[in-house]
Design a protein around this motif. Structure first.
Motif, PDB file in Angstrom:
ATOM      1  N   ASP A  19      -2.553 -52.550   8.121  1.00  0.00           N
ATOM      2  CA  ASP A  19      -2.976 -52.769   9.496  1.00  0.00           C
ATOM      3  C   ASP A  19      -1.835 -53.439  10.261  1.00  0.00           C
ATOM      4  OD1 ASP A  19      -4.329 -53.099  11.828  1.00  0.00           O
ATOM      5  OD2 ASP A  19      -5.954 -54.283  10.991  1.00  0.00           O
ATOM      6  N   PHE A  20      -1.089 -52.639  10.987  1.00  0.00           N
ATOM      7  CA  PHE A  20       0.103 -53.130  11.692  1.00  0.00           C
ATOM      8  C   PHE A  20      -0.249 -54.197  12.721  1.00  0.00           C
ATOM      9  CE2 PHE A  20       3.087 -52.823  15.271  1.00  0.00           C
ATOM     10  CZ  PHE A  20       4.252 -53.170  14.616  1.00  0.00           C
ATOM     11  N   LEU A  21      -1.331 -53.988  13.472  1.00  0.00           N
ATOM     12  CA  LEU A  21      -1.690 -54.929  14.532  1.00  0.00           C
ATOM     13  C   LEU A  21      -2.080 -56.292  13.949  1.00  0.00           C
ATOM     14  CD1 LEU A  21      -1.875 -55.193  17.536  1.00  0.00           C
ATOM     15  CD2 LEU A  21      -4.210 -54.356  17.450  1.00  0.00           C
ATOM     16  N   ARG A  22      -2.812 -56.288  12.850  1.00  0.00           N
ATOM     17  CA  ARG A  22      -3.196 -57.550  12.227  1.00  0.00           C
ATOM     18  C   ARG A  22      -1.950 -58.288  11.722  1.00  0.00           C
ATOM     19  NH1 ARG A  22      -7.299 -57.420   7.449  1.00  0.00           N
ATOM     20  NH2 ARG A  22      -7.830 -55.633   8.711  1.00  0.00           N
ATOM     21  N   ALA A  23      -1.027 -57.557  11.102  1.00  0.00           N
ATOM     22  CA  ALA A  23       0.218 -58.167  10.628  1.00  0.00           C
ATOM     23  C   ALA A  23       1.029 -58.718  11.792  1.00  0.00           C
ATOM     24  CB  ALA A  23       1.035 -57.142   9.845  1.00  0.00           C
ATOM     25  N   LEU A  24       1.030 -58.014  12.905  1.00  0.00           N
ATOM     26  CA  LEU A  24       1.749 -58.468  14.093  1.00  0.00           C
ATOM     27  C   LEU A  24       1.164 -59.784  14.603  1.00  0.00           C
ATOM     28  CD1 LEU A  24       3.819 -57.887  16.388  1.00  0.00           C
ATOM     29  CD2 LEU A  24       1.954 -56.736  17.582  1.00  0.00           C
ATOM     30  N   VAL A  25      -0.155 -59.865  14.703  1.00  0.00           N
ATOM     31  CA  VAL A  25      -0.802 -61.086  15.203  1.00  0.00           C
ATOM     32  C   VAL A  25      -0.567 -62.242  14.241  1.00  0.00           C
ATOM     33  CG1 VAL A  25      -3.035 -62.146  15.735  1.00  0.00           C
ATOM     34  CG2 VAL A  25      -2.511 -59.856  16.571  1.00  0.00           C
ATOM     35  N   GLU A  26      -0.658 -61.992  12.934  1.00  0.00           N
ATOM     36  CA  GLU A  26      -0.391 -63.053  11.964  1.00  0.00           C
ATOM     37  C   GLU A  26       1.030 -63.586  12.097  1.00  0.00           C
ATOM     38  OE1 GLU A  26      -1.361 -61.358   8.174  1.00  0.00           O
ATOM     39  OE2 GLU A  26      -3.474 -61.917   8.329  1.00  0.00           O
ATOM     40  N   SER A  27       1.990 -62.691  12.300  1.00  0.00           N
ATOM     41  CA  SER A  27       3.389 -63.117  12.455  1.00  0.00           C
ATOM     42  C   SER A  27       3.601 -63.912  13.734  1.00  0.00           C
ATOM     43  CB  SER A  27       4.315 -61.897  12.450  1.00  0.00           C
ATOM     44  OG  SER A  27       4.303 -61.275  11.207  1.00  0.00           O
ATOM     45  N   VAL A  28       2.988 -63.464  14.811  1.00  0.00           N
ATOM     46  CA  VAL A  28       3.116 -64.183  16.089  1.00  0.00           C
ATOM     47  C   VAL A  28       2.495 -65.575  15.974  1.00  0.00           C
ATOM     48  CG1 VAL A  28       2.347 -64.220  18.489  1.00  0.00           C
ATOM     49  CG2 VAL A  28       3.289 -62.125  17.522  1.00  0.00           C
ATOM     50  N   LEU A  29       1.333 -65.681  15.353  1.00  0.00           N
ATOM     51  CA  LEU A  29       0.688 -66.986  15.200  1.00  0.00           C
ATOM     52  C   LEU A  29       1.495 -67.895  14.273  1.00  0.00           C
ATOM     53  CD1 LEU A  29      -3.089 -66.004  15.040  1.00  0.00           C
ATOM     54  CD2 LEU A  29      -1.804 -66.907  16.977  1.00  0.00           C
ATOM     55  N   ALA A  30       2.104 -67.326  13.235  1.00  0.00           N
ATOM     56  CA  ALA A  30       2.957 -68.130  12.349  1.00  0.00           C
ATOM     57  C   ALA A  30       4.156 -68.684  13.113  1.00  0.00           C
ATOM     58  CB  ALA A  30       3.408 -67.277  11.159  1.00  0.00           C
ATOM     59  N   ASP A  31       4.774 -67.845  13.940  1.00  0.00           N
ATOM     60  CA  ASP A  31       5.907 -68.308  14.746  1.00  0.00           C
ATOM     61  C   ASP A  31       5.471 -69.369  15.759  1.00  0.00           C
ATOM     62  OD1 ASP A  31       7.616 -66.647  13.374  1.00  0.00           O
ATOM     63  OD2 ASP A  31       7.642 -65.081  14.911  1.00  0.00           O
ATOM     64  N   LEU A  32       4.293 -69.198  16.339  1.00  0.00           N
ATOM     65  CA  LEU A  32       3.764 -70.180  17.285  1.00  0.00           C
ATOM     66  C   LEU A  32       3.544 -71.532  16.599  1.00  0.00           C
ATOM     67  CD1 LEU A  32       2.589 -70.899  20.088  1.00  0.00           C
ATOM     68  CD2 LEU A  32       0.392 -70.052  19.256  1.00  0.00           C
ATOM     69  N   ASP A  61      -3.618 -72.913   3.450  1.00  0.00           N
ATOM     70  CA  ASP A  61      -4.236 -71.664   3.877  1.00  0.00           C
ATOM     71  C   ASP A  61      -5.352 -71.942   4.872  1.00  0.00           C
ATOM     72  OD1 ASP A  61      -2.611 -70.212   2.161  1.00  0.00           O
ATOM     73  OD2 ASP A  61      -4.022 -70.412   0.495  1.00  0.00           O
ATOM     74  N   ARG A  62      -5.459 -71.085   5.845  1.00  0.00           N
ATOM     75  CA  ARG A  62      -6.536 -71.172   6.837  1.00  0.00           C
ATOM     76  C   ARG A  62      -6.918 -69.755   7.225  1.00  0.00           C
ATOM     77  NH1 ARG A  62      -9.128 -75.013  10.520  1.00  0.00           N
ATOM     78  NH2 ARG A  62     -10.566 -73.641  11.552  1.00  0.00           N
ATOM     79  N   ILE A  63      -8.199 -69.485   7.280  1.00  0.00           N
ATOM     80  CA  ILE A  63      -8.693 -68.168   7.666  1.00  0.00           C
ATOM     81  C   ILE A  63      -9.148 -68.232   9.108  1.00  0.00           C
ATOM     82  CG2 ILE A  63     -10.504 -66.477   7.266  1.00  0.00           C
ATOM     83  CD1 ILE A  63     -10.382 -67.201   4.323  1.00  0.00           C
ATOM     84  N   LEU A  64      -8.766 -67.229   9.874  1.00  0.00           N
ATOM     85  CA  LEU A  64      -9.178 -67.130  11.277  1.00  0.00           C
ATOM     86  C   LEU A  64      -9.900 -65.801  11.449  1.00  0.00           C
ATOM     87  CD1 LEU A  64      -9.110 -68.075  14.237  1.00  0.00           C
ATOM     88  CD2 LEU A  64      -6.911 -66.931  14.447  1.00  0.00           C
ATOM     89  N   HIS A  65     -11.151 -65.872  11.847  1.00  0.00           N
ATOM     90  CA  HIS A  65     -11.921 -64.660  12.106  1.00  0.00           C
ATOM     91  C   HIS A  65     -11.676 -64.239  13.546  1.00  0.00           C
ATOM     92  CE1 HIS A  65     -13.947 -65.008   8.288  1.00  0.00           C
ATOM     93  NE2 HIS A  65     -14.204 -66.275   8.561  1.00  0.00           N
ATOM     94  N   SER A  66     -11.269 -62.974  13.725  1.00  0.00           N
ATOM     95  CA  SER A  66     -10.953 -62.476  15.058  1.00  0.00           C
ATOM     96  C   SER A  66     -11.482 -61.058  15.200  1.00  0.00           C
ATOM     97  CB  SER A  66      -9.440 -62.503  15.292  1.00  0.00           C
ATOM     98  OG  SER A  66      -8.814 -61.533  14.482  1.00  0.00           O
ATOM     99  N   ARG A  67     -11.260 -60.465  16.344  1.00  0.00           N
ATOM    100  CA  ARG A  67     -11.673 -59.088  16.583  1.00  0.00           C
ATOM    101  C   ARG A  67     -10.893 -58.112  15.719  1.00  0.00           C
ATOM    102  NH1 ARG A  67     -12.207 -59.104  23.147  1.00  0.00           N
ATOM    103  NH2 ARG A  67     -13.876 -60.630  23.220  1.00  0.00           N
ATOM    104  N   ARG A  91     -13.755 -76.721  14.103  1.00  0.00           N
ATOM    105  CA  ARG A  91     -14.840 -76.216  13.264  1.00  0.00           C
ATOM    106  C   ARG A  91     -15.113 -74.771  13.613  1.00  0.00           C
ATOM    107  NH1 ARG A  91     -19.401 -80.852  13.891  1.00  0.00           N
ATOM    108  NH2 ARG A  91     -18.200 -82.568  13.073  1.00  0.00           N
ATOM    109  N   ARG A  92     -15.473 -73.995  12.598  1.00  0.00           N
ATOM    110  CA  ARG A  92     -15.851 -72.612  12.858  1.00  0.00           C
ATOM    111  C   ARG A  92     -17.260 -72.589  13.433  1.00  0.00           C
ATOM    112  NH1 ARG A  92     -13.952 -71.671   7.387  1.00  0.00           N
ATOM    113  NH2 ARG A  92     -16.129 -71.410   6.879  1.00  0.00           N
ATOM    114  N   LEU A  93     -17.657 -71.441  13.980  1.00  0.00           N
ATOM    115  CA  LEU A  93     -18.961 -71.326  14.631  1.00  0.00           C
ATOM    116  C   LEU A  93     -20.111 -71.582  13.674  1.00  0.00           C
ATOM    117  CD1 LEU A  93     -18.356 -68.236  16.949  1.00  0.00           C
ATOM    118  CD2 LEU A  93     -18.393 -70.648  17.557  1.00  0.00           C
ATOM    119  N   ALA A  94     -20.016 -71.117  12.437  1.00  0.00           N
ATOM    120  CA  ALA A  94     -21.101 -71.337  11.474  1.00  0.00           C
ATOM    121  C   ALA A  94     -21.277 -72.827  11.199  1.00  0.00           C
ATOM    122  CB  ALA A  94     -20.819 -70.586  10.182  1.00  0.00           C
TER     123      ALA A  94
END
Length: 134
Positions: A19-32, A61-67, A91-94
Motif C-alpha cells: 500500500d503505497f499511500l499508507r507507506a507514504l503517510v507513515e514516512s511523512v509522520l515519521a519525518d514530522l 511502537d504506536r498504532i494510529l487508526h486512520s482512513r 487517548r484513543r476513542l475506545a
C-alpha cells in the motif's frame, strides 16, 4: 535539502508493492516526529552542541487508526523529559468511551465493585477502586 528528498523517495521505493499511500503517510509522520523532537531538544540526531536539552533514547511502537487503515509508527523516546506527537490524541476513542462509561456509572452511584465488573464485562482487565474514584 535535495539529499533529504532523494532519500525520502528511495525509502518509499524500497517499501514497494503493498500500500503505497499508507507507506507514504507513515514516512511523512515519521519525518514530522523527528522534526518535532529536534526542535524540542535543540539538537539534530547525533549532533553535539551546548544548547541541547535532552538526548534521544530509541523508539516506541504506536498504532494510529486512520482512513488508510492501521498505521504503525515509531515514536521517538527521550532519556529525560517526554515527547508526545502533536498530531496524536493522548487517548484513543475506545479508551475515551470506556472512561465516559466509568464516569457515568460512578456519578450515578454505582459501587466501585460493580464498575469493576462492568469493565470486565466489556472485555477489559478490570479497574481498581482508586482508578474509578479518579
Amino acid at each position: 535539502m535535495a539529499n533529504d528528498s532523494m532519500a525520502f523517495v528511495e525509502r518509499l521505493k524500497q517499501q514497494g508493492g503493498g500500500d503505497f499511500l499508507r507507506a507514504l503517510v507513515e514516512s511523512v509522520l515519521a519525518d514530522l516526529m523527528e522534526c518535532e523532537v529536534t526542535n524540542q531538544i535543540g539538537a539534530d540526531l547525533h549532533e553535539r552542541n551546548g544548547e541541547r536539552q535532552a538526548y534521544r533514547n530509541g523508539y516506541r511502537d504506536r498504532i494510529l487508526h486512520s482512513r488508510l487503515g492501521t498505521l504503525e509508527l515509531q515514536v521517538p523516546k527521550l532519556r529525560s523529559g517526554t515527547y508526545f506527537p502533536s498530531f496524536l490524541e493522548p487517548r484513543r476513542l475506545a479508551e475515551q468511551a470506556l472512561a465516559a462509561v466509568v464516569q457515568e456509572a460512578w456519578i450515578n452511584g454505582v459501587s466501585t465493585r460493580k464498575v469493576d465488573e462492568l469493565v470486565q464485562a466489556m472485555g477489559m482487565t478490570g479497574i481498581s477502586k482508586s482508578q474509578v474514584s479518579e
